[in-house]
Design a protein around this motif. Structure first.
Motif, short mmCIF file in Angstrom:
data_model
loop_
_atom_site.label_atom_id
_atom_site.label_comp_id
_atom_site.label_asym_id
_atom_site.label_seq_id
_atom_site.Cartn_x
_atom_site.Cartn_y
_atom_site.Cartn_z
N GLN A 211 0.76 -1.21 0.03
CA GLN A 211 0.00 0.05 0.04
C GLN A 211 0.86 1.37 0.02
N ALA A 212 2.00 1.43 0.89
CA ALA A 212 2.89 2.45 0.74
C ALA A 212 3.39 2.75 -0.70
N SER A 213 3.92 1.73 -1.44
CA SER A 213 4.46 1.52 -2.66
C SER A 213 3.26 2.46 -3.60
N SER A 214 2.23 1.90 -3.63
CA SER A 214 0.90 2.38 -4.50
C SER A 214 0.98 3.88 -3.99
N PHE A 215 1.05 4.40 -2.69
CA PHE A 215 0.78 5.80 -2.24
C PHE A 215 1.68 6.35 -3.18
N GLY A 216 3.06 5.89 -2.98
CA GLY A 216 4.27 6.70 -3.58
C GLY A 216 4.10 6.81 -4.87
N SER A 217 3.61 5.81 -5.88
CA SER A 217 3.57 6.31 -6.98
C SER A 217 2.26 7.24 -7.48
N SER A 218 1.34 7.20 -6.70
CA SER A 218 0.00 8.24 -6.83
C SER A 218 0.76 9.64 -6.39
N LEU A 219 1.50 9.72 -5.27
CA LEU A 219 2.23 10.83 -5.04
C LEU A 219 2.93 11.57 -6.19
N THR A 220 4.13 10.67 -6.69
CA THR A 220 4.76 11.02 -7.78
C THR A 220 3.85 11.71 -8.90
N THR A 221 2.88 10.97 -9.39
CA THR A 221 1.98 11.56 -10.38
C THR A 221 1.18 13.02 -9.95
N VAL A 222 0.77 12.73 -8.82
CA VAL A 222 0.32 14.17 -8.34
C VAL A 222 1.38 15.34 -8.43
N GLU A 223 2.42 15.14 -8.05
CA GLU A 223 3.55 16.19 -7.85
C GLU A 223 3.88 16.45 -9.26
N ILE A 224 3.88 15.52 -10.25
CA ILE A 224 4.35 16.08 -11.79
C ILE A 224 3.06 16.87 -12.24
N ARG A 225 1.89 16.62 -12.15
CA ARG A 225 0.62 17.39 -12.47
C ARG A 225 0.74 18.77 -11.65
N GLN A 226 1.19 18.69 -10.34
CA GLN A 226 1.28 20.03 -9.88
C GLN A 226 2.49 20.95 -10.38
N ASP A 227 3.28 20.20 -10.54
CA ASP A 227 4.28 21.23 -11.28
C ASP A 227 3.91 21.87 -12.50
N PHE A 228 3.26 21.13 -13.34
CA PHE A 228 2.66 21.56 -14.74
C PHE A 228 1.63 22.59 -14.33
#
Length: 283
Positions: A211-228
Protein backbone atom coordinates in the motif's frame (compact mmCIF):
# COMPACT_ATOMS: atom_id res chain seq x y z
CA UNK A 1 -18.64 -45.21 71.23
CA UNK A 2 -18.76 -47.65 68.31
CA UNK A 3 -21.30 -46.42 65.78
CA UNK A 4 -20.77 -42.74 66.49
CA UNK A 5 -19.92 -40.54 63.50
CA UNK A 6 -17.33 -37.81 64.00
CA UNK A 7 -17.86 -34.93 61.61
CA UNK A 8 -15.28 -32.28 60.76
CA UNK A 9 -17.12 -29.12 59.70
CA UNK A 10 -15.81 -25.97 58.03
CA UNK A 11 -16.60 -22.39 59.06
CA UNK A 12 -19.95 -22.54 57.23
CA UNK A 13 -21.03 -25.71 59.03
CA UNK A 14 -20.53 -27.95 56.00
CA UNK A 15 -19.20 -31.44 56.66
CA UNK A 16 -15.86 -31.81 54.88
CA UNK A 17 -14.78 -35.10 56.49
CA UNK A 18 -16.44 -37.83 58.52
CA UNK A 19 -15.24 -40.84 60.47
CA UNK A 20 -17.48 -43.66 61.67
CA UNK A 21 -16.18 -45.05 64.93
CA UNK A 22 -15.79 -48.81 65.13
CA UNK A 23 -14.26 -51.15 67.66
CA UNK A 24 -10.95 -50.95 65.79
CA UNK A 25 -10.86 -47.19 65.17
CA UNK A 26 -7.70 -45.59 66.52
CA UNK A 27 -6.61 -42.05 67.26
CA UNK A 28 -4.38 -42.28 64.19
CA UNK A 29 -7.45 -42.92 62.04
CA UNK A 30 -8.92 -39.67 63.33
CA UNK A 31 -5.64 -37.85 62.69
CA UNK A 32 -5.48 -39.21 59.14
CA UNK A 33 -9.07 -38.21 58.45
CA UNK A 34 -8.61 -34.63 59.65
CA UNK A 35 -5.17 -34.32 58.08
CA UNK A 36 -6.67 -35.21 54.69
CA UNK A 37 -8.69 -31.99 54.61
CA UNK A 38 -7.14 -29.26 52.45
CA UNK A 39 -5.49 -26.59 54.58
CA UNK A 40 -5.72 -28.61 57.79
CA UNK A 41 -2.95 -30.30 59.72
CA UNK A 42 -3.56 -32.75 62.56
CA UNK A 43 -1.05 -34.41 64.85
CA UNK A 44 -1.15 -36.42 68.07
CA UNK A 45 1.42 -36.05 70.83
CA UNK A 46 1.67 -39.49 72.45
CA UNK A 47 3.71 -38.16 75.37
CA UNK A 48 1.18 -35.48 76.28
CA UNK A 49 -1.88 -37.31 74.93
CA UNK A 50 -2.92 -34.19 73.03
CA UNK A 51 -4.49 -33.89 69.59
CA UNK A 52 -3.39 -30.71 67.82
CA UNK A 53 -5.39 -29.39 64.84
CA UNK A 54 -4.05 -26.51 62.76
CA UNK A 55 -6.45 -25.01 60.23
CA UNK A 56 -6.44 -21.96 58.05
CA UNK A 57 -10.13 -21.36 58.75
CA UNK A 58 -12.52 -21.89 61.62
CA UNK A 59 -13.68 -25.48 62.15
CA UNK A 60 -15.76 -27.71 64.40
CA UNK A 61 -15.33 -31.40 65.26
CA UNK A 62 -18.61 -32.89 66.44
CA UNK A 63 -20.04 -36.27 67.47
CA UNK A 64 -23.52 -36.97 66.12
CA UNK A 65 -24.23 -39.55 68.84
CA UNK A 66 -25.36 -42.23 66.40
CA UNK A 67 -24.59 -45.07 68.80
CA UNK A 68 -27.17 -46.23 71.30
CA UNK A 69 -25.33 -44.72 74.23
CA UNK A 70 -23.58 -41.95 72.30
CA UNK A 71 -24.05 -38.28 73.06
CA UNK A 72 -24.34 -35.52 70.49
CA UNK A 73 -21.73 -32.90 71.27
CA UNK A 74 -19.17 -30.50 69.79
CA UNK A 75 -15.82 -32.01 70.67
CA UNK A 76 -13.42 -29.36 69.40
CA UNK A 77 -14.06 -25.87 68.04
CA UNK A 78 -11.35 -23.71 66.56
CA UNK A 79 -11.51 -20.11 65.39
CA UNK A 80 -9.00 -19.04 62.75
CA UNK A 81 -7.40 -15.63 63.15
CA UNK A 82 -6.75 -13.57 60.03
CA UNK A 83 -3.65 -11.45 59.58
CA UNK A 84 -4.11 -8.13 61.33
CA UNK A 85 -1.62 -6.22 59.19
CA UNK A 86 0.83 -6.67 56.35
CA UNK A 87 3.68 -6.68 58.87
CA UNK A 88 2.49 -9.96 60.43
CA UNK A 89 4.82 -12.90 59.89
CA UNK A 90 3.57 -15.77 57.71
CA UNK A 91 4.39 -18.45 60.28
CA UNK A 92 2.00 -16.76 62.71
CA UNK A 93 -0.81 -18.35 60.67
CA UNK A 94 -1.49 -22.09 60.65
CA UNK A 95 -0.07 -23.94 57.68
CA UNK A 96 3.11 -21.88 57.24
CA UNK A 97 6.28 -23.15 58.84
CA UNK A 98 9.84 -21.93 59.09
CA UNK A 99 11.70 -23.35 56.08
CA UNK A 100 8.69 -23.67 53.77
CA UNK A 101 9.29 -22.56 50.19
CA UNK A 102 6.55 -21.07 48.01
CA UNK A 103 7.05 -21.55 44.27
CA UNK A 104 5.22 -19.49 41.63
CA UNK A 105 4.73 -21.09 38.20
CA UNK A 106 3.00 -19.89 35.04
CA UNK A 107 0.59 -21.77 32.79
CA UNK A 108 3.46 -23.49 30.97
CA UNK A 109 4.82 -24.89 34.20
CA UNK A 110 7.84 -22.56 34.28
CA UNK A 111 8.96 -21.20 37.62
CA UNK A 112 8.60 -17.41 37.59
CA UNK A 113 9.49 -16.77 41.23
CA UNK A 114 9.79 -18.22 44.71
CA UNK A 115 9.78 -17.20 48.37
CA UNK A 116 11.50 -19.02 51.21
CA UNK A 117 9.69 -18.51 54.49
CA UNK A 118 11.52 -17.98 57.78
CA UNK A 119 10.48 -16.59 61.15
CA UNK A 120 10.84 -13.01 59.84
CA UNK A 121 8.99 -13.37 56.51
CA UNK A 122 5.95 -11.06 56.51
CA UNK A 123 2.83 -10.66 54.41
CA UNK A 124 4.55 -7.67 52.79
CA UNK A 125 7.36 -9.97 51.65
CA UNK A 126 4.84 -12.27 49.99
CA UNK A 127 3.09 -9.32 48.30
CA UNK A 128 6.44 -7.98 47.06
CA UNK A 129 7.47 -11.40 45.72
CA UNK A 130 4.22 -11.64 43.75
CA UNK A 131 4.47 -8.08 42.42
CA UNK A 132 7.98 -8.82 41.15
CA UNK A 133 6.42 -11.25 38.63
CA UNK A 134 5.59 -9.65 35.27
CA UNK A 135 1.83 -9.39 34.74
CA UNK A 136 0.97 -10.15 38.39
CA UNK A 137 -0.39 -7.70 40.95
CA UNK A 138 -0.98 -8.46 44.63
CA UNK A 139 -2.35 -6.39 47.49
CA UNK A 140 -3.28 -6.98 51.13
CA UNK A 141 -6.43 -5.60 52.77
CA UNK A 142 -5.88 -4.87 56.45
CA UNK A 143 -9.63 -4.63 57.06
CA UNK A 144 -10.35 -8.30 56.36
CA UNK A 145 -6.90 -9.90 56.33
CA UNK A 146 -7.30 -10.98 52.69
CA UNK A 147 -4.63 -11.17 50.02
CA UNK A 148 -5.89 -10.28 46.52
CA UNK A 149 -3.98 -11.52 43.49
CA UNK A 150 -4.65 -10.59 39.84
CA UNK A 151 -2.67 -12.02 36.96
CA UNK A 152 -2.56 -11.62 33.19
CA UNK A 153 -1.44 -15.25 32.80
CA UNK A 154 -2.20 -18.56 34.49
CA UNK A 155 -0.48 -18.65 37.87
CA UNK A 156 0.03 -21.41 40.43
CA UNK A 157 1.40 -21.03 43.96
CA UNK A 158 2.84 -24.25 45.36
CA UNK A 159 4.44 -25.08 48.67
CA UNK A 160 6.74 -27.92 49.66
CA UNK A 161 4.56 -28.13 52.78
CA UNK A 162 1.58 -30.38 51.92
CA UNK A 163 -0.54 -28.54 54.51
CA UNK A 164 -0.09 -25.21 52.79
CA UNK A 165 -2.65 -22.64 53.93
CA UNK A 166 -4.92 -22.29 50.88
CA UNK A 167 -8.62 -21.89 51.60
CA UNK A 168 -8.45 -18.26 52.70
CA UNK A 169 -7.57 -17.34 49.11
CA UNK A 170 -11.21 -17.20 48.03
CA UNK A 171 -12.13 -17.33 44.33
CA UNK A 172 -9.20 -19.65 43.66
CA UNK A 173 -9.22 -23.36 42.90
CA UNK A 174 -7.54 -24.84 45.96
CA UNK A 175 -6.33 -28.35 46.74
CA UNK A 176 -4.11 -29.77 49.46
CA UNK A 177 -0.94 -27.98 48.40
CA UNK A 178 -1.56 -25.26 45.83
CA UNK A 179 -3.40 -22.11 44.87
CA UNK A 180 -4.17 -21.70 41.17
CA UNK A 181 -5.35 -18.72 39.19
CA UNK A 182 -6.72 -19.24 35.68
CA UNK A 183 -6.37 -16.34 33.25
CA UNK A 184 -7.70 -16.04 29.71
CA UNK A 185 -5.28 -17.79 27.36
CA UNK A 186 -3.16 -15.28 25.45
CA UNK A 187 -2.52 -17.78 22.63
CA UNK A 188 1.20 -17.81 23.37
CA UNK A 189 1.22 -20.94 25.50
CA UNK A 190 2.31 -23.08 22.51
CA UNK A 191 4.84 -22.49 19.74
CA UNK A 192 2.02 -22.85 17.18
CA UNK A 193 0.30 -19.85 18.70
CA UNK A 194 3.44 -17.75 18.33
CA UNK A 195 3.87 -18.91 14.71
CA UNK A 196 0.29 -17.96 13.88
CA UNK A 197 0.75 -14.47 15.34
CA UNK A 198 4.10 -14.00 13.54
CA UNK A 199 2.51 -15.06 10.24
CA UNK A 200 -0.31 -12.57 10.75
CA UNK A 201 2.18 -9.79 11.54
CA UNK A 202 4.32 -10.66 8.49
CA UNK A 203 1.25 -10.62 6.24
CA UNK A 204 0.16 -7.27 7.67
CA UNK A 205 3.65 -5.80 7.06
CA UNK A 206 3.62 -7.05 3.45
CA UNK A 207 0.22 -5.45 2.83
CA UNK A 208 1.46 -2.25 4.43
CA UNK A 209 4.54 -2.14 2.16
CA UNK A 210 2.40 -2.77 -0.96
CA UNK A 211 0.00 0.00 0.00
CA UNK A 212 2.89 2.35 0.77
CA UNK A 213 4.39 1.67 -2.69
CA UNK A 214 1.03 2.42 -4.32
CA UNK A 215 0.76 5.65 -2.35
CA UNK A 216 4.31 6.58 -3.47
CA UNK A 217 3.45 6.14 -7.17
CA UNK A 218 0.28 8.17 -6.79
CA UNK A 219 2.21 10.90 -5.00
CA UNK A 220 4.74 11.12 -7.87
CA UNK A 221 1.92 11.53 -10.42
CA UNK A 222 0.26 14.20 -8.30
CA UNK A 223 3.56 16.11 -7.92
CA UNK A 224 4.19 16.06 -11.73
CA UNK A 225 0.71 17.41 -12.42
CA UNK A 226 1.14 19.97 -9.69
CA UNK A 227 4.42 21.22 -11.22
CA UNK A 228 2.87 21.43 -14.70
CA UNK A 229 -0.08 23.39 -13.35
CA UNK A 230 2.23 25.81 -11.52
CA UNK A 231 4.34 26.41 -14.69
CA UNK A 232 1.22 26.97 -16.82
CA UNK A 233 -0.16 29.43 -14.27
CA UNK A 234 3.16 31.31 -14.21
CA UNK A 235 3.25 31.52 -18.04
CA UNK A 236 -0.32 32.76 -18.28
CA UNK A 237 0.28 35.28 -15.51
CA UNK A 238 3.44 36.52 -17.24
CA UNK A 239 1.61 36.87 -20.59
CA UNK A 240 -1.32 38.62 -18.98
CA UNK A 241 1.09 40.97 -17.24
CA UNK A 242 2.81 41.89 -20.49
CA UNK A 243 -0.52 42.60 -22.16
CA UNK A 244 -1.82 44.82 -19.40
CA UNK A 245 1.48 46.62 -18.67
CA UNK A 246 2.70 47.07 -22.30
CA UNK A 247 3.57 50.60 -23.68
CA UNK A 248 1.14 51.17 -26.58
CA UNK A 249 3.44 53.56 -28.48
CA UNK A 250 6.46 51.29 -28.11
CA UNK A 251 4.59 48.18 -29.12
CA UNK A 252 3.00 50.06 -32.09
CA UNK A 253 6.44 51.19 -33.29
CA UNK A 254 7.71 47.60 -32.96
CA UNK A 255 4.74 46.36 -34.98
CA UNK A 256 5.36 48.98 -37.70
CA UNK A 257 9.03 48.00 -37.85
CA UNK A 258 8.09 44.31 -38.19
CA UNK A 259 5.61 45.14 -40.97
CA UNK A 260 8.25 47.23 -42.80
CA UNK A 261 10.79 44.40 -42.56
CA UNK A 262 8.20 41.97 -43.87
CA UNK A 263 7.43 44.31 -46.84
CA UNK A 264 11.12 44.78 -47.61
CA UNK A 265 11.69 41.01 -47.44
CA UNK A 266 8.84 40.45 -49.88
CA UNK A 267 10.18 43.14 -52.30
CA UNK A 268 13.71 41.71 -52.11
CA UNK A 269 12.40 38.23 -52.85
CA UNK A 270 10.46 39.57 -55.86
CA UNK A 271 13.55 41.37 -57.24
CA UNK A 272 15.64 38.23 -56.84
CA UNK A 273 13.09 36.20 -58.74
CA UNK A 274 12.99 38.73 -61.61
CA UNK A 275 16.79 38.75 -61.81
CA UNK A 276 16.84 34.95 -62.15
CA UNK A 277 14.35 35.10 -65.02
CA UNK A 278 16.40 37.79 -66.82
CA UNK A 279 19.49 35.59 -66.68
CA UNK A 280 17.55 32.66 -68.08
CA UNK A 281 16.33 34.77 -71.08
CA UNK A 282 19.92 35.67 -71.98
CA UNK A 283 20.67 31.98 -72.38
Amino acid sequence: MAGDVLTFEDASGNAVATLTVTSTTTVQDLVDTIDGVAGVNASFDEDEGELTITSNESFNLANDGSSTSGTTADLVTGTAAAFDSSSDTLISAGGFQDGDTLTFTDGNGYEVGSLEIDDETTVDDLVDALNDIDGVEASFDDSNGKLTITSEVDLAINSDNSDFNVSEFTAFSADADAVSLDAEDSGFALAEGLDDVLNDVTSALSNLRTQASSFGSSLTTVEIRQDFTKNLINTLQEGAGKLTLADTNEEGANLLALNTRQSLASTSLSFASQADQAVLRLL
